[in-house]
Scaffold this motif. Structure first.
Motif, PDB file in Angstrom:
ATOM      1  N   GLU A 155       0.912  -1.370  -0.143  1.00 22.73           N
ATOM      2  CA  GLU A 155       0.094  -0.045  -0.042  1.00 22.73           C
ATOM      3  C   GLU A 155       0.932   1.363  -0.010  1.00 22.73           C
ATOM      4  OE1 GLU A 155      -3.951   1.559   0.887  1.00 22.73           O
ATOM      5  OE2 GLU A 155      -3.311  -0.113  -0.173  1.00 22.73           O
ATOM      6  N   LYS A 187      -6.975  -3.206  -2.603  1.00 24.25           N
ATOM      7  CA  LYS A 187      -6.702  -2.409  -1.301  1.00 24.25           C
ATOM      8  C   LYS A 187      -5.820  -3.051  -0.395  1.00 24.25           C
ATOM      9  CE  LYS A 187      -9.511   1.506  -2.137  1.00 24.25           C
ATOM     10  NZ  LYS A 187      -8.285   2.647  -2.132  1.00 24.25           N
ATOM     11  N   ASP A 219      -7.363   4.912   6.944  1.00 23.37           N
ATOM     12  CA  ASP A 219      -8.622   5.414   6.831  1.00 23.37           C
ATOM     13  C   ASP A 219      -9.457   4.274   6.195  1.00 23.37           C
ATOM     14  OD1 ASP A 219      -8.012   8.065   7.568  1.00 23.37           O
ATOM     15  OD2 ASP A 219      -7.543   8.850   5.481  1.00 23.37           O
ATOM     16  N   ASP A 220      -8.907   3.586   5.311  1.00 22.95           N
ATOM     17  CA  ASP A 220      -9.847   2.420   4.713  1.00 22.95           C
ATOM     18  C   ASP A 220     -10.202   1.232   5.612  1.00 22.95           C
ATOM     19  OD1 ASP A 220      -9.756   3.925   2.216  1.00 22.95           O
ATOM     20  OD2 ASP A 220      -8.239   2.674   1.426  1.00 22.95           O
ATOM     21  N   ALA A 236      -6.386  -2.746   2.841  1.00 24.30           N
ATOM     22  CA  ALA A 236      -7.343  -3.006   3.673  1.00 24.30           C
ATOM     23  C   ALA A 236      -8.158  -4.050   3.373  1.00 24.30           C
ATOM     24  CB  ALA A 236      -8.355  -1.566   3.982  1.00 24.30           C
ATOM     25  N   THR A 237      -8.448  -4.376   2.202  1.00 20.81           N
ATOM     26  CA  THR A 237      -9.276  -5.564   1.684  1.00 20.81           C
ATOM     27  C   THR A 237      -8.403  -6.704   1.999  1.00 20.81           C
ATOM     28  OG1 THR A 237     -10.010  -4.194  -0.047  1.00 20.81           O
ATOM     29  CG2 THR A 237     -10.253  -6.407  -0.487  1.00 20.81           C
ATOM     30  N   GLU A 258     -15.004  -3.592  -0.991  1.00 21.27           N
ATOM     31  CA  GLU A 258     -14.181  -4.041  -2.080  1.00 21.27           C
ATOM     32  C   GLU A 258     -13.984  -5.706  -2.046  1.00 21.27           C
ATOM     33  OE1 GLU A 258     -10.348  -3.495  -4.642  1.00 21.27           O
ATOM     34  OE2 GLU A 258      -9.975  -3.606  -2.379  1.00 21.27           O
ATOM     35  N   SER A 270      -3.751   6.361   3.991  1.00 28.05           N
ATOM     36  CA  SER A 270      -5.085   5.846   3.272  1.00 28.05           C
ATOM     37  C   SER A 270      -5.401   4.544   4.034  1.00 28.05           C
ATOM     38  CB  SER A 270      -4.776   5.741   1.796  1.00 28.05           C
ATOM     39  OG  SER A 270      -3.585   4.822   1.534  1.00 28.05           O
ATOM     40  N   THR A 281     -16.906  -0.539   5.838  1.00 28.73           N
ATOM     41  CA  THR A 281     -15.328  -0.103   5.502  1.00 28.73           C
ATOM     42  C   THR A 281     -15.221  -0.463   4.019  1.00 28.73           C
ATOM     43  OG1 THR A 281     -14.725  -2.362   6.218  1.00 28.73           O
ATOM     44  CG2 THR A 281     -14.773  -0.794   7.909  1.00 28.73           C
ATOM     45  N   VAL A 282     -14.191   0.271   3.653  1.00 29.00           N
ATOM     46  CA  VAL A 282     -13.595   0.457   2.418  1.00 29.00           C
ATOM     47  C   VAL A 282     -13.153  -1.184   1.825  1.00 29.00           C
ATOM     48  CG1 VAL A 282     -11.753   1.128   0.546  1.00 29.00           C
ATOM     49  CG2 VAL A 282     -13.030   2.831   2.361  1.00 29.00           C
ATOM     50  N   GLY A 283     -12.458  -1.628   2.804  1.00 30.23           N
ATOM     51  CA  GLY A 283     -11.941  -2.964   2.505  1.00 30.23           C
ATOM     52  C   GLY A 283     -12.827  -3.969   2.508  1.00 30.23           C
TER      53      GLY A 283
END
Length: 236
Positions: free
Chosen positions: A103, A118, A180-181, A120-121, A210, A177, A205-207
């Motif tokens: 990342e 990502k 945040d994710d 986070a994913t 996705e 980032s 959450t972003v992770g």
């Protein structure tokens, strides 16, 4: 810095990840001889399997990365009752450090990655697997399940610290980032529960979001992996 990592574990996970690309037949799914870079690369590889719907093509490489992640972490982490928990936490942090590094390395890319999920994913998948380790190996025999106290102890000694280890190493790497994710712990672990139940519409959450998109796409890609393994006797 409260977390610790072992670079040998990190290197081993990367090696297992790359081996999984070969054993899962990923080179047969993408046209020619694609390169599975450790970090994102410019431009997507051409999808060789034209039977896949076109709306999946932009997700294929990210799905293959998560497949390779999963095979590598499954081999390294083992079963909850068969490993030393302190050593397991070290292993998880060492794996997560690679994801945070990727990342951080990708931070200079002005365009969203089309080839890698990502961090986070990837961490969401990693910790989701760790969160289920209490049941691995016991799914076919309910009598083998650990009691509630043992599961709670595992959460306290391994799962929660692993989340905060990832956050701390991201801070050290200035991978803002990613932090945040990832989301705060309450929402992150609520998302792991929603994901297990298939409640995609409740993910925050972003992770997790996705991961859910790629999981749906992955269901259509997996038959190609099974076909390759059957034809080449490379089942893992």
């Amino acid at each position: 810095m409260n977390y610790m990592i072992n670079t040998k574990y990190s290197t081993k996970w990367v090696a297992l990840h790359e081996r999984a690309h070969v054993e899962l037949g990923h080179f047969a799914i993408l046209e020619g001889v694609p390169t599975f870079n450790l970090i994102s690369k410019s431009g997507k590889s051409q999808v060789q399997e034209t039977d896949l719907p076109r709306d999946l093509w932009d997700k294929v490489e990210r799905c293959l990365e998560l497949q390779a992640d999963h095979e590598a972490l499954e081999e390294m982490l083992g079963v909850m009752e068969a490993v030393d928990w302190a050593e397991l936490r070290l292993t998880i942090a060492s794996i997560a450090s690679v994801m945070v590094f990727i990342e951080r390395a990708d931070a200079g890319n002005p365009n969203p990655s089309e080839t890698h999920p990502k961090a986070a994913t990837r961490i969401f998948q990693l910790l989701g697997h760790v969160n289920d380790m209490w049941s691995i190996g016991a799914a076919l025999n309910a009598d083998d399940l650990p009691d509630a106290g043992r599961i709670q102890a595992f959460a306290k000694e391994v799962i929660l610290p692993a989340y905060f280890d990832a956050v701390e190493m991201a801070k050290s790497a200035e991978a803002t980032s990613f932090i945040d994710d990832l989301g705060d712990p309450k929402i992150f672990f609520a998302d792991t529960a929603h994901a297990k139940l298939g409640n995609w519409d409740q993910l925050q959450t972003v992770g997790a979001k996705e991961w859910a998109v790629l999981k749906d796409a992955n269901e259509q890609i997996l038959p190609l992996v099974y076909k390759f393994q059957a034809e080449n006797n490379t089942s893992i």
